[in-house]
Design a protein around this motif. Structure first.
Motif, mmCIF file in Angstrom:
data_model
loop_
_atom_site.group_PDB
_atom_site.id
_atom_site.type_symbol
_atom_site.label_atom_id
_atom_site.label_comp_id
_atom_site.label_asym_id
_atom_site.label_seq_id
_atom_site.Cartn_x
_atom_site.Cartn_y
_atom_site.Cartn_z
ATOM 1 N N SER A 39 39.628 -17.949 -3.607
ATOM 2 C CA SER A 39 41.143 -17.952 -4.268
ATOM 3 C C SER A 39 41.798 -16.828 -3.741
ATOM 4 O O SER A 39 41.440 -15.955 -3.239
ATOM 5 C CB SER A 39 41.333 -17.932 -5.647
ATOM 6 O OG SER A 39 40.312 -18.874 -6.513
ATOM 7 N N ARG A 41 44.501 -14.283 -5.183
ATOM 8 C CA ARG A 41 45.045 -13.834 -6.275
ATOM 9 C C ARG A 41 46.046 -12.880 -5.956
ATOM 10 O O ARG A 41 45.881 -12.105 -5.204
ATOM 11 C CB ARG A 41 43.606 -13.057 -7.171
ATOM 12 C CG ARG A 41 42.787 -14.063 -7.422
ATOM 13 C CD ARG A 41 41.481 -13.468 -8.182
ATOM 14 N NE ARG A 41 40.329 -14.223 -8.285
ATOM 15 C CZ ARG A 41 40.456 -15.262 -9.061
ATOM 16 N NH1 ARG A 41 41.419 -15.596 -9.731
ATOM 17 N NH2 ARG A 41 39.368 -15.795 -9.172
ATOM 18 N N SER A 64 47.256 -17.202 -9.382
ATOM 19 C CA SER A 64 46.011 -17.418 -8.498
ATOM 20 C C SER A 64 46.073 -18.885 -7.889
ATOM 21 O O SER A 64 46.494 -19.862 -8.585
ATOM 22 C CB SER A 64 44.739 -17.359 -9.402
ATOM 23 O OG SER A 64 43.726 -17.901 -8.563
ATOM 24 N N VAL A 65 45.948 -19.180 -6.691
ATOM 25 C CA VAL A 65 45.968 -20.300 -5.891
ATOM 26 C C VAL A 65 44.515 -20.537 -5.162
ATOM 27 O O VAL A 65 44.095 -19.613 -4.707
ATOM 28 C CB VAL A 65 46.846 -20.668 -5.214
ATOM 29 C CG1 VAL A 65 48.440 -20.502 -5.878
ATOM 30 C CG2 VAL A 65 46.961 -19.300 -3.864
ATOM 31 N N PRO A 66 44.016 -21.961 -5.055
ATOM 32 C CA PRO A 66 43.076 -22.047 -4.163
ATOM 33 C C PRO A 66 43.287 -21.809 -2.631
ATOM 34 O O PRO A 66 44.335 -21.883 -2.205
ATOM 35 C CB PRO A 66 42.562 -23.760 -4.363
ATOM 36 C CG PRO A 66 43.621 -23.989 -5.272
ATOM 37 C CD PRO A 66 44.494 -23.098 -5.719
ATOM 38 N N ALA A 67 42.337 -21.102 -2.037
ATOM 39 C CA ALA A 67 42.334 -20.856 -0.637
ATOM 40 C C ALA A 67 42.611 -21.896 0.318
ATOM 41 O O ALA A 67 43.130 -22.009 1.391
ATOM 42 C CB ALA A 67 41.159 -19.609 -0.339
ATOM 43 N N PRO A 70 46.739 -22.790 0.136
ATOM 44 C CA PRO A 70 47.530 -21.298 0.093
ATOM 45 C C PRO A 70 48.969 -21.364 0.038
ATOM 46 O O PRO A 70 49.615 -20.598 0.879
ATOM 47 C CB PRO A 70 46.976 -20.460 1.465
ATOM 48 C CG PRO A 70 46.870 -21.448 2.267
ATOM 49 C CD PRO A 70 46.262 -22.649 1.666
ATOM 50 N N HIS A 88 42.550 -12.031 -0.991
ATOM 51 C CA HIS A 88 41.727 -13.242 -0.716
ATOM 52 C C HIS A 88 40.436 -13.160 -1.137
ATOM 53 O O HIS A 88 39.405 -12.504 -0.530
ATOM 54 C CB HIS A 88 41.504 -13.552 0.787
ATOM 55 C CG HIS A 88 40.757 -15.010 1.120
ATOM 56 N ND1 HIS A 88 40.478 -15.271 2.256
ATOM 57 C CD2 HIS A 88 40.312 -15.943 0.178
ATOM 58 C CE1 HIS A 88 39.845 -16.563 2.396
ATOM 59 N NE2 HIS A 88 39.736 -16.763 1.072
ATOM 60 N N ASP A 92 35.310 -15.440 -5.323
ATOM 61 C CA ASP A 92 35.857 -15.924 -6.757
ATOM 62 C C ASP A 92 35.254 -14.941 -7.824
ATOM 63 O O ASP A 92 35.180 -15.318 -9.135
ATOM 64 C CB ASP A 92 35.682 -17.238 -6.923
ATOM 65 C CG ASP A 92 36.820 -17.854 -6.862
ATOM 66 O OD1 ASP A 92 38.021 -17.493 -6.740
ATOM 67 O OD2 ASP A 92 36.924 -19.246 -6.579
ATOM 68 N N LYS A 94 36.874 -12.426 -9.003
ATOM 69 C CA LYS A 94 38.180 -11.951 -9.726
ATOM 70 C C LYS A 94 38.419 -10.297 -9.421
ATOM 71 O O LYS A 94 39.137 -9.432 -10.225
ATOM 72 C CB LYS A 94 38.104 -11.903 -11.300
ATOM 73 C CG LYS A 94 38.055 -13.526 -11.315
ATOM 74 C CD LYS A 94 38.200 -13.833 -13.107
ATOM 75 C CE LYS A 94 38.207 -15.260 -13.377
ATOM 76 N NZ LYS A 94 37.505 -16.308 -12.491
#
Length: 144
Positions: A39, A41, A64-67, A70, A88, A92, A94
């Motif tokens: 992700s 963040r 947060s978005v999925p890589a 993006p 990046h 995951d 965090k």
């Protein structure tokens, strides 16, 4: 007298509409990712308190978005100055993983694509103005 009352009655709602708070939006795109794993963040900052560490920044908006996709749209923002710090998080977990000497092993990015020298760029370098529809394209940087 009747004309004044009529003009006041017509203009009063217009004055209220002019005082309504304006809202802005921010479109963020991240480029240069070395993989689609994990992700992205990020923290959206209004002031420098806690910047750039999202874990300590209590006043920051965290997203947060999925890589693999993006892109992020943030709406309903009051117009003003903002800054973005992002990582990046490929595994995951965090957090920003670092080497034994403190060098990030995952990607980092800052608004305005501010240069990274010995540590993160100063807040003044990453701050930008959001008004209406604003776009920032941020390039992810990897050191290891």
């Amino acid at each position: 007298m009747q004309k004044r009352v009529l003009i006041s009655a017509v203009c009063l709602p217009l004055l209220g509409a002019a005082a309504a708070p304006q809202q802005a939006s921010l479109h963020l795109t991240f480029e240069g990712l070395r993989s689609q794993k994990g992700s992205i963040r990020l923290c959206l900052w209004r002031d420098p308190a806690g910047y750039p560490d999202c874990t300590r920044g209590t006043g920051a908006t965290k997203e947060s978005v999925p890589a693999a996709n993006p892109v992020l749209d943030i709406t309903g923002l009051p117009p003003g100055d903002y800054a973005v710090s992002a990582i990046h998080d490929e595994n995951d977990n965090k957090k920003l993983d670092k080497s034994f000497i403190g060098m990030p092993t995952e990607g980092v990015a800052f608004s305005n694509n501010a240069k990274i020298a010995f540590g993160p760029p100063k807040f003044e370098k990453v701050r930008f103005h959001v008004d209406g529809e604003t776009t920032q394209t941020m390039r992810m940087r990897y050191f290891l």
